[in-house]
Design a protein around this motif. Sequence first.
Motif, short mmCIF file in Angstrom:
data_model
loop_
_atom_site.label_atom_id
_atom_site.label_comp_id
_atom_site.label_asym_id
_atom_site.label_seq_id
_atom_site.Cartn_x
_atom_site.Cartn_y
_atom_site.Cartn_z
N PRO A 126 -36.64 13.20 -73.22
CA PRO A 126 -36.33 11.80 -73.54
C PRO A 126 -36.22 11.53 -75.04
O PRO A 126 -35.44 10.67 -75.45
CB PRO A 126 -37.51 11.03 -72.92
N ALA A 127 -36.98 12.25 -75.86
CA ALA A 127 -36.98 11.97 -77.30
C ALA A 127 -35.64 12.30 -77.95
O ALA A 127 -35.28 11.73 -78.98
CB ALA A 127 -38.10 12.75 -78.00
N VAL A 128 -34.89 13.26 -77.37
CA VAL A 128 -33.60 13.65 -77.96
C VAL A 128 -32.42 13.31 -77.06
O VAL A 128 -31.28 13.62 -77.39
CB VAL A 128 -33.59 15.17 -78.28
N GLU A 129 -32.70 12.70 -75.93
CA GLU A 129 -31.64 12.40 -74.98
C GLU A 129 -30.56 11.51 -75.60
O GLU A 129 -29.36 11.65 -75.29
CB GLU A 129 -32.23 11.72 -73.74
N TRP A 130 -30.96 10.61 -76.49
CA TRP A 130 -30.00 9.68 -77.09
C TRP A 130 -28.86 10.41 -77.78
O TRP A 130 -27.71 9.97 -77.72
CB TRP A 130 -30.72 8.77 -78.09
N ARG A 131 -29.17 11.55 -78.40
CA ARG A 131 -28.11 12.28 -79.11
C ARG A 131 -27.16 12.96 -78.13
O ARG A 131 -25.94 13.01 -78.37
CB ARG A 131 -28.76 13.32 -80.04
N PHE A 132 -27.67 13.48 -77.02
CA PHE A 132 -26.82 14.10 -76.01
C PHE A 132 -25.93 13.05 -75.34
O PHE A 132 -24.75 13.30 -75.07
CB PHE A 132 -27.67 14.83 -74.97
N LEU A 133 -26.48 11.88 -75.06
CA LEU A 133 -25.69 10.81 -74.47
C LEU A 133 -24.61 10.33 -75.44
O LEU A 133 -23.48 10.02 -75.04
CB LEU A 133 -26.59 9.64 -74.07
N GLU A 134 -24.96 10.29 -76.71
CA GLU A 134 -24.01 9.89 -77.74
C GLU A 134 -22.84 10.86 -77.79
O GLU A 134 -21.66 10.47 -77.86
CB GLU A 134 -24.74 9.85 -79.09
N GLU A 135 -23.15 12.16 -77.72
CA GLU A 135 -22.10 13.17 -77.75
C GLU A 135 -21.27 13.15 -76.46
O GLU A 135 -20.04 13.32 -76.51
CB GLU A 135 -22.72 14.55 -77.96
N ALA A 136 -21.91 12.92 -75.33
CA ALA A 136 -21.17 12.82 -74.07
C ALA A 136 -20.20 11.65 -74.11
O ALA A 136 -19.08 11.74 -73.61
CB ALA A 136 -22.15 12.66 -72.91
N GLU A 137 -20.63 10.54 -74.70
CA GLU A 137 -19.76 9.37 -74.82
C GLU A 137 -18.56 9.69 -75.71
O GLU A 137 -17.42 9.31 -75.40
CB GLU A 137 -20.56 8.19 -75.39
N ARG A 138 -18.80 10.40 -76.81
CA ARG A 138 -17.69 10.77 -77.70
C ARG A 138 -16.66 11.60 -76.93
O ARG A 138 -15.46 11.36 -77.03
CB ARG A 138 -18.21 11.60 -78.88
N ARG A 139 -17.16 12.60 -76.20
CA ARG A 139 -16.22 13.49 -75.51
C ARG A 139 -15.49 12.79 -74.38
O ARG A 139 -14.37 13.16 -74.05
CB ARG A 139 -16.98 14.71 -74.99
N SER A 140 -16.15 11.79 -73.78
CA SER A 140 -15.48 11.05 -72.71
C SER A 140 -14.27 10.29 -73.23
O SER A 140 -13.37 9.95 -72.46
CB SER A 140 -16.46 10.08 -72.04
N TRP A 141 -14.25 10.02 -74.55
CA TRP A 141 -13.10 9.34 -75.17
C TRP A 141 -12.08 10.34 -75.69
O TRP A 141 -11.11 9.96 -76.36
CB TRP A 141 -13.57 8.45 -76.31
N TYR A 189 -39.76 15.97 -79.79
CA TYR A 189 -39.33 16.93 -78.78
C TYR A 189 -40.47 17.90 -78.50
O TYR A 189 -41.12 18.42 -79.42
CB TYR A 189 -38.11 17.72 -79.27
N CYS A 190 -40.70 18.15 -77.21
CA CYS A 190 -41.72 19.13 -76.83
C CYS A 190 -41.24 19.89 -75.60
O CYS A 190 -40.77 19.29 -74.63
CB CYS A 190 -43.06 18.44 -76.53
N ASP A 191 -41.34 21.19 -75.67
CA ASP A 191 -40.99 22.05 -74.54
C ASP A 191 -42.17 22.97 -74.28
O ASP A 191 -42.77 23.50 -75.22
CB ASP A 191 -39.74 22.86 -74.86
N HIS A 192 -42.53 23.15 -73.02
CA HIS A 192 -43.59 24.10 -72.71
C HIS A 192 -43.14 25.03 -71.59
O HIS A 192 -42.31 24.66 -70.76
CB HIS A 192 -44.89 23.39 -72.32
N GLU A 193 -43.67 26.22 -71.60
CA GLU A 193 -43.28 27.24 -70.63
C GLU A 193 -44.53 27.89 -70.05
O GLU A 193 -45.46 28.23 -70.78
CB GLU A 193 -42.39 28.30 -71.31
#
Length: 734
Positions: free
Chosen positions: A380-395, A556-560
Amino acid sequence: MSNSHSHRQQVSDESTFRDRDTMTNQANSGNNKWLARFQHHSKLLMAWVEPGNFTLYYANDTFCRLTGINAPTGSLQNQGIHLFDLFTNVDAKTLEQLYRRHLLALILRDVYKINHTQWRFLDEPVIATLDNPHGGEPHCVQFWLRSQHLNVERINPEINEFSDIDLSKQPIQQIILNPTWEERLNLDNYQVRGQLLWEGLDVTHQEMIRQLISLLIERDSLLRSEKFRLFEQKMRSLFRADQILLLRVKHQEVKLFTSKDDQIIQTQVYSWDSLEGSHFQEAAQGNQVWRVANLESDFHTEFEQTLFNQGARSLLLIPLTVSSAEAETPSQNLMGMVGLTSDQTHNFDSLDINHACALSPALTAALRQAAQSQFNPIHPAVEWRFLEEAERRSWGLPPEPIVFTDVHPMYGISDIRGSSSERNRSIQADLLSQFNLAMAVVDGANQYQQLPLLQQLRLDLSAYIKQLEKGVMAEAEVTAIQYLRDHLEIYFDYFQDCGDGAVEAVRAYKQACDNPHGCVYTARDRYDRMIYEINEQLRQTWERWQIRMQQIIPHYCDHELTDGIDHMIYAGASINSHFTLFHLHCLRYEQLRAICDCARTCFHIRDRFDNPLQVTHLVLVQETTVDIFHDEQTEKIFDLRSSTRDTRYEIVKKRIDKALDTNTQTRITQPGMLTIVYSTQAEWTEYQQYLRYLAREGWVDSHIEYSTVEKLQGITGLKFARVRILPEFEPAQV
């Protein structure tokens, strides 16, 4: 249905009872063979109901079976069951609206003599949800009302709802499509003769396929937890399956993903060549849905052996392919595969194959979308940037790299010490137990009849036991068990006739192997339970702390989870614009507190096991920032940019938990202790303060050990501090 209540009271008793008597005689007459077929053999749900109040009068076997009604002869007189009592999403009001529409057509026909052969609205179906009387998923029933055989008469001709309108001059479509015409009806002024026929068709599978397709083609990723939970639930229900497998094929590498706690997790990586001869390659090469009826008698690879050991007895494989232009592998343009497993042999049939074929295009689209997110839910902390890029590519705009610059890395690990060795010891214990049971079988048969082949078999078993006593490696787990299946178990039918000693030995052997793994699995089960318990408790502990840490500042946090848990945190202004130095220091201190709590969690587990596994805990400090970016060619969410500082950090991170103390040549990590690795005096000054705070809070002891880390692949200058983590009941000595 208050408007129709008095109307129902005015229905002619004489006509109603005459109709009922006629139908009862028909139902009980052996001469009406069509009625017997209607009652017992039709796949349709059929029922006769009272017009207006929808009281059930008669129903066939299919209707009774799906609704759970007990009516052996089909007669439901005097039971007072209404249709709307049976369905969860169709109430009395809905049925009355539907009935009014049919009644309008009957009034136009019988009273106003307006008839039309193409009143399609009378054939409009309704989807109703019916609770499953045997538990499980509810049924979906598509039903229609059949009112053509009803007759309608106006009781009081002086009352005419349409006196202000010349119906003969009205366009018929305007009458039947305008709901105000239905609302004009005065139901109390009409007498309806006959029985209303209700017809239904069980469309549960079709509706579930429709819902699955709708779910799969939605824009958001299949791997979002809520969406994946619904997907898994519906797939398992539709195919009567135990588990869903997702395989992603890329660059001759096959990654297997399964589900746990409604989350998708990567469980194993295989090379494509290692699946040579497997059912997975057969499905890919044939590019068709593949059914494995009995996995026990038909597996060829280690992967299939693993599935069998986990309880799978039959498989259904759905290959998902891309066009030739998009193909990345030579294996029939294979992008991936969806697999379903069952613990029952011959579970999947031709109907399942048809369902799988219907879902294949939507599954392909969903897997393509999931592959774009690299099988990892976006944090969720970085989702905004992925959504922003997805929106760009959709155009139609060209792709831009997703980069977060100058973020502060925080790495930590709680590692189960010696887990591989402990796993091998558990394999050794189980194999020795099973081979000794096998020896008892051969000895029992030898006592009954001494044969040269039995004596040779005994010598082989004895040699195997001596070899196992020296130690085993993981590969022996498969080869040794296969040896017993090929050279001992195939003779069990013969051994059953070799006297009481052999019979008892065979019984003991089978009893010890009576589990989903099909072999002695006592020590390994204990090991698996310990690993699972440690991992699960560590995960829960860390995730509780992550909630608190995210409240400080989104990061951002990832755990394995492997043999323990490791986590990677990135925090900085490029992720959240409100980030400050205070937030950084708060996160670093909370990370240490979380690690200490993970250690205490391990203390609680240690107290519950006789011979527990030991867990070590480490935090790697780096003051300098790094840049992270999303590489769409890999399946990681983030990689470090290729700079000297970033490369150094990656090398240290991968090797530090096994690093040695320069002075003592022992591991820098020790069970029950927190090890902090750092490079500069400034880093140590900051963390020395944190350790003082931890000691004050009672997390750690005040005594600190210091030393240097032995050279790591050309990296020197690392130092470490180590401190004992205190149980909750032991106060710190400050």
